[in-house]
Design an enzyme around this catalytic site. Structure first.
Site, PDB file in Angstrom:
ATOM      1  N   ASN A  48       1.097 -13.098 -19.915  1.00 46.77           N
ATOM      2  CA  ASN A  48       1.905 -13.244 -18.438  1.00 46.77           C
ATOM      3  C   ASN A  48       1.626 -14.858 -18.597  1.00 46.77           C
ATOM      4  O   ASN A  48       2.650 -15.631 -18.294  1.00 46.77           O
ATOM      5  CB  ASN A  48       1.273 -12.828 -17.405  1.00 46.77           C
ATOM      6  CG  ASN A  48       1.269 -11.246 -17.420  1.00 46.77           C
ATOM      7  OD1 ASN A  48       1.949 -10.722 -18.231  1.00 46.77           O
ATOM      8  ND2 ASN A  48       0.424 -10.677 -16.618  1.00 46.77           N
ATOM      9  N   ASP A  49       0.511 -15.328 -18.946  1.00 50.44           N
ATOM     10  CA  ASP A  49       0.242 -16.896 -18.878  1.00 50.44           C
ATOM     11  C   ASP A  49       0.814 -17.467 -20.288  1.00 50.44           C
ATOM     12  O   ASP A  49       1.304 -18.584 -20.095  1.00 50.44           O
ATOM     13  CB  ASP A  49      -1.266 -16.985 -18.545  1.00 50.44           C
ATOM     14  CG  ASP A  49      -1.627 -17.083 -17.118  1.00 50.44           C
ATOM     15  OD1 ASP A  49      -0.704 -17.505 -16.410  1.00 50.44           O
ATOM     16  OD2 ASP A  49      -2.561 -16.497 -16.668  1.00 50.44           O
ATOM     17  N   ARG A  80       5.718 -18.604 -13.689  1.00 45.93           N
ATOM     18  CA  ARG A  80       5.815 -17.152 -13.966  1.00 45.93           C
ATOM     19  C   ARG A  80       6.468 -16.436 -12.379  1.00 45.93           C
ATOM     20  O   ARG A  80       6.778 -15.378 -12.659  1.00 45.93           O
ATOM     21  CB  ARG A  80       4.532 -16.057 -14.280  1.00 45.93           C
ATOM     22  CG  ARG A  80       3.457 -16.795 -13.503  1.00 45.93           C
ATOM     23  CD  ARG A  80       2.019 -16.167 -14.456  1.00 45.93           C
ATOM     24  NE  ARG A  80       1.695 -14.998 -13.779  1.00 45.93           N
ATOM     25  CZ  ARG A  80       0.529 -14.318 -14.352  1.00 45.93           C
ATOM     26  NH1 ARG A  80      -0.277 -15.012 -14.977  1.00 45.93           N
ATOM     27  NH2 ARG A  80       0.098 -13.236 -13.919  1.00 45.93           N
ATOM     28  N   HIS A 119       0.801  -1.273   0.022  1.00 45.75           N
ATOM     29  CA  HIS A 119      -0.192  -0.047   0.109  1.00 45.75           C
ATOM     30  C   HIS A 119       0.909   1.146  -0.089  1.00 45.75           C
ATOM     31  O   HIS A 119       0.463   2.447  -0.440  1.00 45.75           O
ATOM     32  CB  HIS A 119      -0.898   0.012   1.246  1.00 45.75           C
ATOM     33  CG  HIS A 119      -1.953  -1.225   1.079  1.00 45.75           C
ATOM     34  ND1 HIS A 119      -2.759  -1.141  -0.073  1.00 45.75           N
ATOM     35  CD2 HIS A 119      -2.376  -2.009   2.087  1.00 45.75           C
ATOM     36  CE1 HIS A 119      -3.742  -2.149  -0.007  1.00 45.75           C
ATOM     37  NE2 HIS A 119      -3.284  -2.766   1.184  1.00 45.75           N
ATOM     38  N   CYS A 133      -3.048  -7.704 -23.254  1.00 45.16           N
ATOM     39  CA  CYS A 133      -3.147  -7.104 -21.994  1.00 45.16           C
ATOM     40  C   CYS A 133      -2.114  -7.704 -20.987  1.00 45.16           C
ATOM     41  O   CYS A 133      -2.100  -7.600 -19.523  1.00 45.16           O
ATOM     42  CB  CYS A 133      -4.626  -7.164 -21.236  1.00 45.16           C
ATOM     43  SG  CYS A 133      -5.087  -8.944 -21.138  1.00 45.16           S
ATOM     44  N   GLU A 143      -4.146 -17.250 -23.856  1.00 44.90           N
ATOM     45  CA  GLU A 143      -3.139 -17.101 -22.791  1.00 44.90           C
ATOM     46  C   GLU A 143      -2.896 -18.657 -22.442  1.00 44.90           C
ATOM     47  O   GLU A 143      -1.824 -18.994 -21.681  1.00 44.90           O
ATOM     48  CB  GLU A 143      -3.586 -16.651 -21.379  1.00 44.90           C
ATOM     49  CG  GLU A 143      -4.713 -16.823 -20.893  1.00 44.90           C
ATOM     50  CD  GLU A 143      -5.279 -15.918 -19.810  1.00 44.90           C
ATOM     51  OE1 GLU A 143      -3.923 -15.362 -19.263  1.00 44.90           O
ATOM     52  OE2 GLU A 143      -6.142 -16.376 -19.215  1.00 44.90           O
ATOM     53  N   ARG A 162      -9.289  -6.802 -13.445  1.00 44.69           N
ATOM     54  CA  ARG A 162      -9.279  -8.191 -12.538  1.00 44.69           C
ATOM     55  C   ARG A 162     -10.175  -8.264 -11.565  1.00 44.69           C
ATOM     56  O   ARG A 162      -9.977  -7.315 -10.762  1.00 44.69           O
ATOM     57  CB  ARG A 162      -7.764  -8.567 -12.113  1.00 44.69           C
ATOM     58  CG  ARG A 162      -6.952  -8.427 -13.272  1.00 44.69           C
ATOM     59  CD  ARG A 162      -5.283  -8.803 -12.749  1.00 44.69           C
ATOM     60  NE  ARG A 162      -4.385  -9.133 -13.671  1.00 44.69           N
ATOM     61  CZ  ARG A 162      -3.186  -8.510 -14.154  1.00 44.69           C
ATOM     62  NH1 ARG A 162      -3.053  -7.184 -13.715  1.00 44.69           N
ATOM     63  NH2 ARG A 162      -2.589  -9.031 -14.937  1.00 44.69           N
ATOM     64  N   ARG A 201     -13.093  -8.683 -16.910  1.00 42.00           N
ATOM     65  CA  ARG A 201     -12.564 -10.038 -17.006  1.00 42.00           C
ATOM     66  C   ARG A 201     -13.430 -11.028 -15.802  1.00 42.00           C
ATOM     67  O   ARG A 201     -13.393 -10.469 -14.707  1.00 42.00           O
ATOM     68  CB  ARG A 201     -11.249 -10.363 -16.772  1.00 42.00           C
ATOM     69  CG  ARG A 201     -10.972 -11.811 -16.934  1.00 42.00           C
ATOM     70  CD  ARG A 201      -9.285 -11.935 -16.803  1.00 42.00           C
ATOM     71  NE  ARG A 201      -8.923 -11.864 -15.406  1.00 42.00           N
ATOM     72  CZ  ARG A 201      -7.476 -12.074 -15.035  1.00 42.00           C
ATOM     73  NH1 ARG A 201      -6.784 -12.081 -15.982  1.00 42.00           N
ATOM     74  NH2 ARG A 201      -7.348 -11.874 -13.709  1.00 42.00           N
TER      75      ARG A 201
END
Ligand code: PEP
Ligand code: MG
Length: 601
Positions: A471-472, A482, A206, A519, A448, A313, A349
């Site tokens: 990413n995937d 990953r 944070h 993305c 992906e 997400r 998504r």
């Protein structure tokens, strides 16, 4: 004596000690440190209590929790205006206070093991933290620190120790702390903060999120900064490089003062130009959208000139709770995102939970190979109630903004057919109930998984758009976990195999006349931009803070040259060859030139 040294009075024999941490928020600052004194609550003693004292010990714990709730409520009521956007963190902390795994877990340890409340709390918290720490996604992994912050408040109440008093800092300083909880951060008068330095924390802690949104430089994860720095020490903070220099000499100070001025000028230029469209020198317009994980990031998307949201997400609302969120709760959240972003597009998504992404309220089995297990669309199709609730909420929100839906981890056509069928049913149930919704929402598939690449021509007939999740895709096609640091060097977005797959997907989309977006993280790194531009993707989606830089890069490239570049890139044998090709074609300082003025590269 230069201006800088006059202002900062450098002592002779300066040591110029350089510390390397994690670049939490960009920017350079020079100033005096303020060390936040914090109790070390990690060291807790284990004591056994008599069986007859157990109920009293449980009561003592419950009172400490109740007091923590009151304290947190007090902080929430006093949140300063500029941090209102981040108050959700404190509400989430309120929920953690009531989390069953902590609340019942601690009582359980006291009752079953006859131990003191402090020790029982530590055990329960360690259990929860270890689950979070195993999560591959750094955002969710960092949420372990939230559990730590909340338990610290309870522990301080149990131990009767005080809180650090950071609300009365009265001059502009660089805050140095072991770790800063959101409750602590919100008590600091932020106009007094020149930078944040913490021993713990990473990009997605944070402190990092708040620092970036307020554009305050931050270096996190420094390890032992609080042991090396004292209040009033003169320090240099380079939040872009993640570097801190203690006891700087005159020459270093002058050099950093110049960098600071250049950086400020450059940032101002980038920010001013972030509203301009990402149009190449030969007139091709690439849409630049953002990836977000929580509603509050929408402000940052708009501030950084995002053309929409390419990936929302949606897992966050399912975390840290014992039951899944209700349709109304999801709808409220999606509606807010859609309304704030309108008329810009928002791509929601559906839940990508399971496998590597964890939700305490959902019953997920232990899996040997979670990345290959029951995750994403596979989980949703097997949990029709949870899925239908989310689909209904998305369809309702789509009525109030420019909302599209996207299904994650599609690996075969049948999944799309089933998901679309459930979407249709969700619409019918809303229709029957007389609840307003939008039926003709655009539907996309995330590409992906290698099987989806191979079958892209068939899949393209079932959807309105593709979004390539690199990413995937990289993880599954190069067989590189990953989040496994031992194979991180093999995780190469410019690997020719990855380029060929992306190219194939784009061609299949073109052939079918549907749009194609990307993305994954790959889209936000300027070094990849020439090949991605050459592919003529319709949109790329990334972390909001990368947007101005990518937009700037697009404006200095041409589509025609990028296409020729792509042709060459597709002929290369290794990722290193492609990187070399980028450098030979666009200059050796590319892509650092995107982040820094020329004389800082
Ligand atoms: C991806 O896999 O590229 C992606 C964008 O999704 P996530 O990182 O959430 O798995
Ligand atoms: Mg993914």
């Amino acid at each position: 004596m230069s201006d800088t040294t006059a202002k900062h009075a450098v002592k002779s024999g300066a040591l110029n000690v350089s510390l390397q941490g994690i670049a939490g928020s960009p920017g350079i600052t020079i100033g005096k440190a303020y060390l936040v004194e914090q109790e070390d609550v990690d060291v807790v003693e284990k004591r056994f209590v008599d069986p007859e004292s157990v109920p009293g010990e449980v009561r003592r714990f419950k009172e400490a929790v109740k007091k923590a709730q009151e304290q947190l409520q007090g902080v929430i009521e006093e949140v300063p205006e500029e941090l209102r956007d981040h108050a959700y963190i404190l509400h989430a902390h309120m929920m953690i206070l009531k989390d069953r795994m902590i609340y019942d877990g601690t009582s359980g340890y006291i009752e079953n093991e006859n131990v003191n409340a402090e020790w029982a709390l530590k055990m329960a918290v360690d259990d929860v933290k270890s689950i979070f720490k195993k999560m591959p996604d750094p955002y969710f992994r960092d949420r372990a620190s939230d559990i730590g912050h909340v338990s610290k408040i309870i522990l301080e109440n149990l131990l009767g120790t005080g809180h650090s008093n950071i609300s009365d800092i009265d001059k502009r300083v660089i805050i140095v702390a072991h770790d800063l909880s959101p409750a602590e951060t919100t008590q600091i008068q932020l106009e007094k903060v020149k930078a944040f330095l913490t021993d713990l924390g990473g990009q997605t802690s944070h402190t990092g999120i708040i620092a970036r949104s307020l554009e305050i430089p931050a270096v996190l994860g420094l390890g032992n900064a609080t042991q090396l720095i004292k209040t009033d020490d003169l320090i240099i903070v380079d939040g872009s490089a993640g570097v801190v220099i203690l006891d700087p000499d005159e020459e270093t100070l002058t050099r950093y003062q110049e960098r600071k001025d250049l950086f400020a000028e450059y940032q101002a230029m980038i920010t001013r130009s972030s509203r301009l469209p990402a149009e190449t020198t030969d007139g091709f317009h690439l849409r630049i959208t953002a990836n977000i994980g929580v509603l509050e990031e929408v402000v940052s998307v708009i501030d950084h000139g995002g053309d929409g949201i390419g990936l929302y997400r949606t897992e966050f609302l399912y975390l840290n709770r014992s039951t899944p969120p209700s349709e109304q709760e999801l709808f409220d959240n999606y509606r807010d995102v859609a309304e704030i972003m309108a008329p810009r597009m928002v791509t929601i998504r559906t839940l990508d939970i399971g496998g590597d992404k964890f939700a305490s309220g959902l019953q997920l089995a232990e899996e040997m190979n979670p990345a290959l297990g029951l995750r994403a669309i596979r989980f949703s199709l097997q949990s029709p109630e949870i899925f239908e609730t989310q689909l209904r909420a998305i369809l309702r929100a789509a009525n109030l903004g420019n909302v599209r839906i996207m299904f994650p981890m599609i690996s075969e056509v049948d999944e799309i057919v089933q998901a679309r069928h459930m979407l249709k049913q969700a619409g019918e149930s809303l229709e029957k109930a007389g609840i307003p919704f939008r039926a003709d929402i655009e539907v996309g598939a995330m590409i992906e998984v290698p099987s989806a690449v191979i079958m892209a021509d068939i899949l393209a007939k079932e959807v309105d758009f593709f979004s390539i999740g690199t990413n995937d895709l990289i993880q599954y096609s190069l067989a590189i976990d990953r989040v496994n640091k031992h194979v991180a060097h093999l995780y190469q977005p410019l690997h020719p195999a990855v380029l060929r797959m992306v190219h194939r997907v784009v061609e299949a989309a073109r052939e079918a006349g549907i749009r194609v977006h990307m993305c994954g993280e790959m889209a936000g790194d300027p070094v990849n931009l020439p090949v991605l531009l050459g592919m003529e993707l319709d949109a790329v989606s990334m972390n909001p803070i990368s947007i101005p830089v990518i937009k700037r890069m697009v404006r200095i490239l041409s589509l025609k040259e990028s296409k020729l570049f792509l042709e060459e890139a597709l002929k290369q044998s290794t990722a290193a060859d492609v990187v070399k090709l980028v450098q030979d074609t666009y200059g050796s300082s590319f892509p650092r030139a995107a982040f820094f003025p020329p004389n800082l590269t």
